[in-house]
Write a protein that holds these residues in place. Structure first.
Motif, PDB file in Angstrom:
ATOM      1  N   PHE A  60     -22.311   1.989  38.702  1.00 53.26           N
ATOM      2  CA  PHE A  60     -21.429   1.023  38.046  1.00 53.26           C
ATOM      3  C   PHE A  60     -22.186  -0.233  37.636  1.00 53.26           C
ATOM      4  O   PHE A  60     -21.908  -0.831  36.605  1.00 53.26           O
ATOM      5  CB  PHE A  60     -20.262   0.616  38.960  1.00 53.26           C
ATOM      6  N   VAL A  61     -23.189  -0.608  38.413  1.00 55.69           N
ATOM      7  CA  VAL A  61     -23.940  -1.815  38.113  1.00 55.69           C
ATOM      8  C   VAL A  61     -24.949  -1.555  36.983  1.00 55.69           C
ATOM      9  O   VAL A  61     -25.083  -2.365  36.063  1.00 55.69           O
ATOM     10  CB  VAL A  61     -24.654  -2.341  39.379  1.00 55.69           C
ATOM     11  N   PHE A  62     -25.636  -0.451  37.046  1.00 60.12           N
ATOM     12  CA  PHE A  62     -26.728  -0.229  36.101  1.00 60.12           C
ATOM     13  C   PHE A  62     -26.318   0.519  34.836  1.00 60.12           C
ATOM     14  O   PHE A  62     -26.986   0.395  33.825  1.00 60.12           O
ATOM     15  CB  PHE A  62     -27.880   0.530  36.786  1.00 60.12           C
ATOM     16  N   ASP A  63     -25.309   1.314  34.869  1.00 58.06           N
ATOM     17  CA  ASP A  63     -24.892   2.036  33.669  1.00 58.06           C
ATOM     18  C   ASP A  63     -23.969   1.144  32.859  1.00 58.06           C
ATOM     19  O   ASP A  63     -22.851   0.840  33.270  1.00 58.06           O
ATOM     20  CB  ASP A  63     -24.176   3.340  34.036  1.00 58.06           C
ATOM     21  N   VAL A  64     -24.446   0.729  31.709  1.00 56.35           N
ATOM     22  CA  VAL A  64     -23.679  -0.136  30.835  1.00 56.35           C
ATOM     23  C   VAL A  64     -23.355   0.658  29.578  1.00 56.35           C
ATOM     24  O   VAL A  64     -24.240   1.207  28.914  1.00 56.35           O
ATOM     25  CB  VAL A  64     -24.473  -1.405  30.475  1.00 56.35           C
ATOM     26  N   TYR A  65     -22.140   0.703  29.224  1.00 58.60           N
ATOM     27  CA  TYR A  65     -21.713   1.392  28.006  1.00 58.60           C
ATOM     28  C   TYR A  65     -21.705   0.382  26.873  1.00 58.60           C
ATOM     29  O   TYR A  65     -21.105  -0.673  26.983  1.00 58.60           O
ATOM     30  CB  TYR A  65     -20.316   1.994  28.198  1.00 58.60           C
ATOM     31  N   THR A  66     -22.316   0.721  25.813  1.00 65.63           N
ATOM     32  CA  THR A  66     -22.438  -0.203  24.694  1.00 65.63           C
ATOM     33  C   THR A  66     -21.692   0.320  23.480  1.00 65.63           C
ATOM     34  O   THR A  66     -22.208   0.418  22.383  1.00 65.63           O
ATOM     35  CB  THR A  66     -23.911  -0.408  24.324  1.00 65.63           C
ATOM     36  N   LYS A  67     -20.551   0.663  23.623  1.00 73.84           N
ATOM     37  CA  LYS A  67     -19.720   1.143  22.539  1.00 73.84           C
ATOM     38  C   LYS A  67     -18.828   0.008  22.089  1.00 73.84           C
ATOM     39  O   LYS A  67     -18.178  -0.640  22.892  1.00 73.84           O
ATOM     40  CB  LYS A  67     -18.903   2.331  23.009  1.00 73.84           C
ATOM     41  N   VAL A  68     -18.797  -0.223  20.808  1.00 79.32           N
ATOM     42  CA  VAL A  68     -17.987  -1.289  20.261  1.00 79.32           C
ATOM     43  C   VAL A  68     -16.738  -0.653  19.669  1.00 79.32           C
ATOM     44  O   VAL A  68     -16.840   0.274  18.855  1.00 79.32           O
ATOM     45  CB  VAL A  68     -18.769  -2.073  19.196  1.00 79.32           C
TER      46      VAL A  68
END
Length: 133
Positions: A120-128
């Motif tokens: 949860f801390v390291f996986d960042v979703y970058t979907k706009v």
């Protein structure tokens, strides 16, 4: 005889007689008063004795009532305490078993939980997302 002699004779003749009668009357009154005083004193003594007896009986009844209620209280306390001890023992057993289950579950799942937190801390979703305004 003149009137004066008759009067004196009458007074002299009746005066000692009247005096004796009045003396007897006074004596009777004094005797009656003394008798009344004795009756009053006896009544007071009897009243005091009855009050003492009543007080002793009341104290005796209070002692027996207090002993009876104390016995009931002790019996109730013993029943409550024995029931309380059983409940306390049951709660302690249940609590310790639940604590052991939580500790066991923690030991089994500690790696999974740590991996999940790190993801949860390291996986960042970058979907706009597009919004229509």
């Amino acid at each position: 005889m003149c009137i004066r002699d008759r009067y004196q004779r009458r007074v002299r003749g009746t005066f000692p007689n009247n005096m004796a009668q009045s003396q007897v009357g006074i004596t009777q009154l004094l005797n009656a008063e003394a008798e009344a005083q004795k009756i009053i004193n006896n009544a007071r003594k009897e009243k005091a004795e009855r009050l003492k007896e009543a007080r002793k009986e009341a104290e005796s009844e209070i002692r027996s009532f207090r002993a009876e209620k104390e016995g009931e209280y002790q019996k109730h306390s013993q029943q409550f305490m024995s029931g309380r001890d059983a409940v306390v023992t049951s709660l302690e057993t249940t609590t310790s078993s639940q604590i052991q289950e939580v500790q066991k579950s923690t030991e089994q799942n500690i790696d999974k939980v740590a991996d999940m937190l790190l993801s949860f801390v390291f996986d960042v979703y970058t979907k706009v997302e597009e919004k229509n305004y």
